[in-house]
Design an enzyme around this catalytic site. Sequence first.
Site, PDB file in Angstrom:
ATOM      1  CB  VAL A 112      -3.946   9.291   7.141  1.00  0.00           C
ATOM      2  CG1 VAL A 112      -2.892  10.351   6.846  1.00  0.00           C
ATOM      3  CG2 VAL A 112      -5.100   9.908   7.923  1.00  0.00           C
ATOM      4  CB  CYS A 113      -1.359   4.916   5.245  1.00  0.00           C
ATOM      5  SG  CYS A 113      -0.645   5.174   6.889  1.00  0.00           S
ATOM      6  CB  SER A 114      -5.375   4.745   1.624  1.00  0.00           C
ATOM      7  OG  SER A 114      -5.376   3.449   2.177  1.00  0.00           O
ATOM      8  CG  MET A 158       1.101   4.888   0.300  1.00  0.00           C
ATOM      9  SD  MET A 158       2.882   5.204   0.067  1.00  0.00           S
ATOM     10  CE  MET A 158       3.158   6.604   1.169  1.00  0.00           C
ATOM     11  CB  THR A 193      -4.635   3.236   7.860  1.00  0.00           C
ATOM     12  OG1 THR A 193      -3.388   3.703   7.333  1.00  0.00           O
ATOM     13  CG2 THR A 193      -4.394   1.986   8.711  1.00  0.00           C
TER      14      THR A 193
END
Length: 157
Positions: A46-48, A51, A44
Amino acid sequence: MISVGDEAPDFTAPLANGDVAEVTLSDAVADGPVVLAFFPGAFTSVCSHEMETFDERLEEFADAGVTVYGVSIDTPFAQNAFREELGLGFGLVSDSNRDIVDAYDIAMDFTALGVHNLAKRAVFVVDEDRTVTYAWVSDDPGVEPDYDEVVAAVQDD
């Protein structure tokens, strides 16, 4: 919810590190403090970005003697594909049974999508005694942590 000064709940879970291993928090902190960066789901936007940002700052964490782990409910196989796609240099903890999310009391639902009991976006710094020295939890999955604040927290640790 887990706060600064609390003992971090211990766990043993699959670790996506290019292969699939196992990590136990109490063993991991024996080598120095740990950052647990919880994120709702792999692949996703924002998660990408979150990280990737931790990965870009990995040297700062390493210089402070800190190990970074991402944590999500994704399977370790999905996490390894995610790690490879982003070129991440740190391991991702698979909490597909949601035991860690429940222990840290950071579950949330995306009811409109029919997805339940995901991890809220959260960051915990855990020292060698398993004491939480930094805690940040967002109720808004679109908000990322203050990365400078996380780095400062590990440098002060």
